[in-house]
Design a protein around this motif. Structure first.
Motif, PDB file in Angstrom:
ATOM      1  N   LEU A  48       0.930  -1.164   0.080  1.00 33.52           N
ATOM      2  CA  LEU A  48      -0.006  -0.012   0.031  1.00 33.52           C
ATOM      3  C   LEU A  48       0.847   1.192  -0.013  1.00 33.52           C
ATOM      4  O   LEU A  48       1.805   1.271   0.650  1.00 33.52           O
ATOM      5  N   LEU A  52      -2.315   7.503   1.784  1.00 27.90           N
ATOM      6  CA  LEU A  52      -3.487   7.020   1.090  1.00 27.90           C
ATOM      7  C   LEU A  52      -4.679   7.838   1.505  1.00 27.90           C
ATOM      8  O   LEU A  52      -5.679   8.099   1.302  1.00 27.90           O
ATOM      9  N   ILE A  55      -5.751  10.934  -2.305  1.00 31.07           N
ATOM     10  CA  ILE A  55      -6.129  10.037  -3.508  1.00 31.07           C
ATOM     11  C   ILE A  55      -6.904  10.984  -4.510  1.00 31.07           C
ATOM     12  O   ILE A  55      -7.538  11.775  -4.171  1.00 31.07           O
ATOM     13  N   LEU A  75      -3.855   1.406  -5.349  1.00 27.24           N
ATOM     14  CA  LEU A  75      -3.686   1.914  -3.742  1.00 27.24           C
ATOM     15  C   LEU A  75      -2.039   1.734  -3.492  1.00 27.24           C
ATOM     16  O   LEU A  75      -1.651   1.875  -2.419  1.00 27.24           O
ATOM     17  N   CYS A  76      -1.312   1.290  -4.381  1.00 31.24           N
ATOM     18  CA  CYS A  76       0.072   1.319  -4.355  1.00 31.24           C
ATOM     19  C   CYS A  76       0.765   2.518  -4.885  1.00 31.24           C
ATOM     20  O   CYS A  76       1.788   3.245  -4.294  1.00 31.24           O
ATOM     21  N   LYS A  78      -1.262   5.084  -6.471  1.00 29.30           N
ATOM     22  CA  LYS A  78      -2.408   6.031  -6.739  1.00 29.30           C
ATOM     23  C   LYS A  78      -2.746   6.482  -8.101  1.00 29.30           C
ATOM     24  O   LYS A  78      -3.485   7.534  -8.236  1.00 29.30           O
ATOM     25  N   LEU A 103      -8.821   0.142  -5.620  1.00 27.30           N
ATOM     26  CA  LEU A 103     -10.041   0.566  -4.964  1.00 27.30           C
ATOM     27  C   LEU A 103     -11.058   1.033  -6.214  1.00 27.30           C
ATOM     28  O   LEU A 103     -10.696   1.912  -7.032  1.00 27.30           O
ATOM     29  N   VAL A 110     -12.534  -3.068  -2.789  1.00 30.80           N
ATOM     30  CA  VAL A 110     -10.990  -3.123  -2.775  1.00 30.80           C
ATOM     31  C   VAL A 110     -10.841  -4.515  -3.501  1.00 30.80           C
ATOM     32  O   VAL A 110     -11.418  -5.436  -2.706  1.00 30.80           O
ATOM     33  N   LEU A 127      -6.985  -0.608   5.444  1.00 29.44           N
ATOM     34  CA  LEU A 127      -7.790  -0.141   4.145  1.00 29.44           C
ATOM     35  C   LEU A 127      -8.889   0.731   4.845  1.00 29.44           C
ATOM     36  O   LEU A 127      -9.310   1.556   3.838  1.00 29.44           O
ATOM     37  N   VAL A 130      -8.268   4.629   3.543  1.00 30.90           N
ATOM     38  CA  VAL A 130      -8.446   5.113   2.234  1.00 30.90           C
ATOM     39  C   VAL A 130     -10.139   4.738   1.677  1.00 30.90           C
ATOM     40  O   VAL A 130     -10.588   5.659   1.040  1.00 30.90           O
ATOM     41  N   HIS A 131     -10.564   3.854   2.304  1.00 33.89           N
ATOM     42  CA  HIS A 131     -11.989   3.854   2.218  1.00 33.89           C
ATOM     43  C   HIS A 131     -12.964   4.878   2.380  1.00 33.89           C
ATOM     44  O   HIS A 131     -13.905   5.453   1.848  1.00 33.89           O
TER      45      HIS A 131
END
Length: 146
Positions: A48, A52, A55, A75-76, A78, A103, A110, A127, A130-131
């Motif tokens: 990741l 995050l 984004i 997610l690595c 962006k 995502l 994801v 996660l 970022v969610h």
């Protein structure tokens, strides 16, 4: 012919009934029904991005074809790419870079390409941030966590 049809009844064999029940249950609750069980852990979370909290917004077009819909954010790194239902640029990105976590801006799910599975972004602590950011960017409010 009538004799043959009458003698091959599947309901008279208890083993056949059990197998039929298992198949019916699998179709009802398994992948055959479109229902998917998201993983609650993943061995690839170390890849990741370290930031995050920042984004690209959900309306960001695919960086390859500029398609504005069905896009995913890696997610690595962006970067934003379109789904396999458009031009498969996220899939190509994974195949070329091995960045396996993405995502979806469509439903905020994801996916891990290496696990070949969805990940539960509300259960997996790495996660959740970022969610939440993606949810706020898409809906303008914090998500209702379960």
């Amino acid at each position: 012919m009538a004799e043959k049809a009458g003698s091959s009844s599947s309901t008279s064999n208890p083993l056949t009934l059990i197998i039929e029940d298992e198949v019916e249950e699998e179709l009802l609750y398994g992948a055959g029904s479109g229902w998917v069980q998201a993983l609650t852990s993943c061995d690839h979370l170390a890849s990741l991005s370290s930031d995050l909290a920042h984004i690209p917004p959900p309306q960001t077009p695919c960086s390859q074809c500029q398609n504005p819909k069905e896009n995913w954010v890696c997610l690595c790194c962006k970067d934003v790419f379109c789904s396999r239902f458009v031009n498969k640029h996220m899939l190509q990105h994974y195949e070329q870079s091995t960045h396996c976590l993405a995502l979806s801006y469509s439903d905020l799910s994801v996916w891990c390409f290496s696990c070949d599975a969805y990940l539960d972004a509300q259960v997996i602590q790495e996660l959740r941030p970022v969610h939440e950011v993606a949810y706020i960017l898409k809906f303008g409010e914090a998500p209702p966590f379960r």
